[in-house]
Write an enzyme that holds these catalytic residues in place. Structure first.
Site, PDB file in Angstrom:
ATOM      1  CE  LYS A  11      41.391  53.182  45.593  1.00  0.00           C
ATOM      2  NZ  LYS A  11      41.772  52.346  44.311  1.00  0.00           N
ATOM      3  CE  LYS A  50      36.120  44.243  45.595  1.00  0.00           C
ATOM      4  NZ  LYS A  50      36.911  44.472  46.596  1.00  0.00           N
ATOM      5  CB  THR A  68      43.105  50.006  47.115  1.00  0.00           C
ATOM      6  OG1 THR A  68      42.970  49.362  46.059  1.00  0.00           O
ATOM      7  CG2 THR A  68      44.529  48.985  47.585  1.00  0.00           C
ATOM      8  CE  LYS A  96      39.770  40.797  41.797  1.00  0.00           C
ATOM      9  NZ  LYS A  96      39.800  42.310  43.170  1.00  0.00           N
TER      10      LYS A  96
HETATM   11  C1  26Q Z   1      50.369  39.667  33.372  1.00  0.00           C
HETATM   12  C2  26Q Z   1      50.766  38.847  32.439  1.00  0.00           C
HETATM   13  C3  26Q Z   1      50.129  38.862  31.186  1.00  0.00           C
HETATM   14  C4  26Q Z   1      49.238  39.893  31.201  1.00  0.00           C
HETATM   15  C5  26Q Z   1      48.393  40.608  32.368  1.00  0.00           C
HETATM   16  C6  26Q Z   1      49.534  40.277  33.364  1.00  0.00           C
HETATM   17  C7  26Q Z   1      48.939  41.239  34.467  1.00  0.00           C
HETATM   18  C8  26Q Z   1      48.656  42.529  34.621  1.00  0.00           C
HETATM   19  C9  26Q Z   1      47.875  43.045  35.920  1.00  0.00           C
HETATM   20  C10 26Q Z   1      48.262  40.668  35.743  1.00  0.00           C
HETATM   21  C11 26Q Z   1      48.090  41.212  37.334  1.00  0.00           C
HETATM   22  C12 26Q Z   1      47.364  42.184  36.444  1.00  0.00           C
HETATM   23  C13 26Q Z   1      46.669  43.412  37.609  1.00  0.00           C
HETATM   24  C14 26Q Z   1      46.598  42.767  39.378  1.00  0.00           C
HETATM   25  C15 26Q Z   1      46.261  43.471  40.185  1.00  0.00           C
HETATM   26  O1  26Q Z   1      46.068  45.094  40.349  1.00  0.00           O
HETATM   27  N1  26Q Z   1      46.611  42.878  41.442  1.00  0.00           N
HETATM   28  C16 26Q Z   1      45.843  43.683  42.448  1.00  0.00           C
HETATM   29  O2  26Q Z   1      47.192  44.907  42.642  1.00  0.00           O
HETATM   30  C17 26Q Z   1      46.453  45.278  44.233  1.00  0.00           C
HETATM   31  C18 26Q Z   1      47.316  46.486  44.437  1.00  0.00           C
HETATM   32  O3  26Q Z   1      48.490  45.946  45.318  1.00  0.00           O
HETATM   33  C19 26Q Z   1      45.346  44.323  45.446  1.00  0.00           C
HETATM   34  O4  26Q Z   1      45.532  45.695  46.610  1.00  0.00           O
HETATM   35  C20 26Q Z   1      45.097  43.200  44.746  1.00  0.00           C
HETATM   36  O5  26Q Z   1      44.768  42.540  46.014  1.00  0.00           O
HETATM   37  C21 26Q Z   1      45.574  42.682  43.606  1.00  0.00           C
HETATM   38  O6  26Q Z   1      44.811  41.931  43.007  1.00  0.00           O
END
Ligand code: 26Q
Length: 812
Positions: A661, A549, A657, A555
């Site tokens: 899996k 992950k 997730t 984590k």
């Molecule tokens: C936000 C603002 C500026 C730049 C980047 C971001 C940004 C980008 C991606 C913030 C967060 C993310 C991704 C978050 C993420 O993957 N969260 C995960 O989502 C999964 C699906 O729901 C969950 O299973 C996880 O627990 C969660 O961490």
């Protein structure tokens, strides 16, 4: 079942040869595998596009609602194998290629792995596309076509090195560019007030004009009946603005500055670390794909339902926002309806809130998206006026009859402290707000979004995440798929609930043996990959203990690393101590600016370097860090896992997730009661997982009590976790590239913020007990089977049916 796209290997071979000649301009024998792969992908993509065009005109007649899933990330991974499975032509194609002396698996291996996402959230969006098509829902993805995907990770001296991912290098055969559907988007400039015949209106003028051009990727549903579309936007200059004078003077950068500035918008995917907040380019990406997406929806709506009353819009269109990244959908739809279509505010607001819905993916306060008002207003002056008005009306109508209403208003306002709070904007503009696992939704209601929950409890609901059983069992685990299908038929590919039928085999020795043999096949496959890519030999008879992950403090890969260090220490201290033979497998990327997470990667590689080279222990334990975790190698890792490490601090992982899996592939969860682990343990039975550690309530209580002192825990356990802390800086693992002072400082200096030390003893005990139970293979495989049989609930088809029914108001 729709007619097959190829009815026989011969028919396929014929079409393939001719496609290859057309695409590569060469005959079969003169082409390499990369050209053959391209031709095969183009052939399938074109079949899918034709089918899409046909169904599109049929859908125009029907009044079926369309769902638009807005996400800045779609981690689709390789598509070929998945589409062959969904079309039901994998065997036909393999045989046809065989007859020409071509190995399908070799062509599949040619496929680039588009890294258009960071991790869980992006992969969830991709699984949802697969499931919407499988469920016959007209569901369209709307996102960004990044020129470079998430960086490729290389490991040098144990350190993560980021290498550009030029995934478009050889072209992307699945996409089709649609210049005719381009949309103009304006940034900056100023708002001008016009007045005529007593009426007034506003326009935004000047600034930077950008042309958003869509690239469409067909999404093939299971059984090939429904073909949907993923629309990815790319930024282009809206006009030629080449400065010939500058060019002639030799200033090439100035000559093409406008083009460079514009193209930067769709150049890179931002990493999900907190440090990247507030970058203007990110805000441009967010607005570009929101504005272009909404424009394209409106155009489609007018075409599909010519003359329809705007009031019917929410009955025919749903807009779903994946986290707050597309939060501007609300105000942008308002702007279009009011500024362009001439609706009054109240009607437009009713339409907007009935159309838009929002999924939250995090409770970490530092991860909630906020933008400085100044930045926002300068870049999006007209949109900002809408946000201001939405905020003004929200505050104006806020009920002031409850005690403490001032706090509630302050917490829920969109504009506060000079910032635009995107989560609040999302909630206010949506009719539905959901979390991604039961516990996560409870925390949203109780804490993160509590004041909103008090105001509008009916908006809140849970949608526990899911994964595509076709990709994560069907494609990635052929040996288990075959075993399962041999017993219960292949209905599970469509209805993963049917995996329940495997319950009949809990006491069937022959089946449990076959399950073990399948796992062994997958472990051999991964062992070969590890050997080939890293030159490390691992024993497929050892337990494969897997944590894969993104790297993030919460984590707690550090907790796992401490466990490995502790097992090593015990072996050196006590010659009688023999752990079960184990291969500790790690994989994952850290955001490039997230130094703590990168240091944990270096620590793991340094531990691997020491242990794998220490003959006193390396017959028993090995440590492997698999570089560049991506959809493609993930599909090799999940099927080979015996233990699924899901060890986040309780309350921090929204869902997870990879836990699902790994469960579906028969691994046993070693985890905390966090995210969807809770539901996994409920469904498969607590006795079939290994749960340890503080619960969410206990974490809260410990933090609130103010009596937790990490140093006391370290000092009280000098042979255990205390020693691990010491070893970060005492040279034990420094051989590769030095000590780990920063990890030590952050861990102890923040009084163990993520409770690594607090959970250490209970974690190690759980690991000892779990690994000790491995030798009773019959019982182990039975527990594995409990996991597989109950994993159907975590099919993204189930999740999508719930979204469709509860949020989008459609029944598939
Ligand atoms: C936000 C603002 C500026 C730049 C980047 C971001 C940004 C980008 C991606 C913030 C967060 C993310 C991704 C978050 C993420 O993957 N969260 C995960 O989502 C999964 C699906 O729901 C969950 O299973 C996880 O627990 C969660 O961490």
């Amino acid at each position: 079942m729709a007619d097959k796209i190829f009815t026989s290997p011969e028919e396929f071979a014929e079409e393939f040869r001719s496609k290859l000649r057309a695409e590569a301009g060469k005959d079969l024998k003169d082409c390499d595998n990369s050209q053959r792969y391209r031709a095969l992908a183009r052939l399938i993509a074109q079949k899918a596009s034709e089918q899409f065009a046909l169904s599109d005109s049929e859908n125009k007649k029907s009044q079926k609602k369309k769902v638009y899933y807005f996400s800045l990330e779609f981690l689709i991974g390789p598509l070929l194998d998945n589409y062959l499975l969904n079309y039901g032509v994998r065997d036909i194609v393999a045989e046809g290629l065989q007859s020409m002396g071509i190995d399908l698996d070799e062509l599949i291996a040619e496929e680039p792995d588009p890294g258009l996402g960071n991790g869980g959230l992006g992969r969830l969006a991709a699984c949802f596309l697969d499931s919407m098509a499988a469920e016959g829902i007209l569901g369209f993805g709307n996102g960004m076509r990044y020129h470079y995907g998430l960086f490729k990770q290389e490991i040098r001296d144990g350190r993560q090195v980021e290498v550009t991912d030029n995934w478009l290098d050889k072209g992307f055969p699945w996409e089709t560019k649609h210049p005719e559907s381009a949309v103009l988007v304006r940034f900056g400039g100023e708002v001008v007030r016009h007045e005529k015949d007593g009426k007034f209106w506003f326009t935004q003028e000047g600034g930077e004009l950008v042309k958003a051009v869509p690239y469409d990727v067909p999404i093939v549903g299971y059984e090939g009946k429904t073909i949907n579309r993923l629309r990815l936007w790319s930024a282009y200059p809206a006009h030629e603005d080449f400065d010939l004078d500058a060019f002639n003077a030799g200033d090439y950068a100035k000559a093409s500055k406008y083009r460079t500035d514009v193209e930067a918008i769709s150049q890179i995917l931002y990493p999900n670390d907190a440090g990247e907040h507030g970058r203007i380019l990110r805000l441009k990406q967010e607005y570009l794909f929101v504005s272009a997406g909404i424009s394209s929806i409106i155009r489609n709506f007018k075409y599909d339902h010519a003359g329809a009353d705007w009031k019917t819009f929410p009955d025919l269109v749903a807009i779903h926002t994946n986290d707050t990244h597309p939060a501007m959908c609300g105000p942008e739809l308002m702007r279009v309806l009011v500024d362009q279509e001439g609706l009054d505010w109240d009607s437009a607001w009713d339409i907007t809130t009935r159309t838009v819905s929002y999924t939250n993916h995090t409770v970490l306060p530092e991860a909630l998206e906020k933008w400085p008002i100044e930045t926002f207003r300068r870049l999006l002056p007209r949109l900002y006026m809408y946000i201001e008005e939405i905020n003004r009306r929200y505050m104006d109508s806020f009920p002031r009859d409850k005690e403490g209403w001032q706090d509630a208003l302050r917490n829920t306002a969109i504009l506060w402290d000079g910032q635009v709070r995107m989560a609040n904007l999302s909630v206010i503009c949506s009719h539905s707000v959901n979390g991604v696992a039961a516990l996560h939704t409870q925390i949203l209601e109780r804490e993160t979004l509590h004041d909103f929950y008090e105001l509008t409890p009916e908006k809140f609901n849970n949608k526990t995440n899911g994964i595509s059983p076709r990709r994560f069992l069907g494609n990635s685990n052929p040996s288990l798929s075959k075993l399962v299908t041999g017993k219960i038929g292949d209905g599970w590919l469509k209805d993963a609930g049917e995996l329940k039928k495997l319950e009949a085999y809990y006491d069937d020795d022959a089946f449990l043996d076959a399950l073990a043999a399948s796992k062994r096949t997958n472990k051999d496959r991964l062992a070969n990959y590890i050997n080939k890519t890293l030159g490390i030999e691992v024993d497929p008879d050892s337990i494969f203990d897997v944590q894969v992950k993104r790297f993030h403090a919460y984590k707690r890969q550090l907790l796992n690393a401490f466990k490995v260090m502790h097992v090593y220490n015990r072996m050196l201290d006590d010659p009688n101590y023999k752990p079960h033979k184990t291969t500790f497998i790690f994989s994952g990327k850290a955001a490039s600016a997230y130094t703590f997470a990168k240091e944990v990667i270096r620590l793991i590689n340094s531990i691997a370097d020491v242990i794998n080279n220490d003959e006193r222990v390396n017959d028993y334990i090995k440590v492997v860090f698999i570089p560049n975790f991506a959809v493609s190698n993930a599909e090799l890792i999940y099927p080979a896992a015996d233990i699924s490490e899901q060890i986040s601090t309780a309350g921090k992982e929204a869902s997870g997730t990879s836990n699902m899996k790994l469960m579906m592939n028969g691994a046993i969860t070693l985890g905390t009661l966090d995210g969807a682990n809770v539901e996994i343990a409920q469904l498969a039975g607590m006795e079939n997982e290994k749960i340890f550690g503080l619960t969410e309530d206990e974490v809260e209580a410990l933090k609130a009590g103010g009596k937790y002192f990490a140093w006391d825990v370290a000092n009280a356990d000098p042979d255990g976790v205390g020693r691990c802390v010491h070893q970060l800086t005492d040279g034990t693992f420094a051989r590769l590239s030095g000590n780990f002072q920063q990890i030590s400082d952050e861990l102890m200096g923040n009084n163990d913020y993520d409770l690594v030390l607090a959970d250490f003893a209970s974690y190690v005990k759980a690991w000892d007990e779990l690994t000790a139970s491995y030798d009773d293979q019959r019982d182990w495989q039975r527990r594995a089977l409990h996991n597989i049989a109950n994993s159907g609930h975590f099919s993204s088809d189930r999740t999508i049916r719930e979204y469709a029914h509860d949020i989008w108001d459609i029944d598939a």
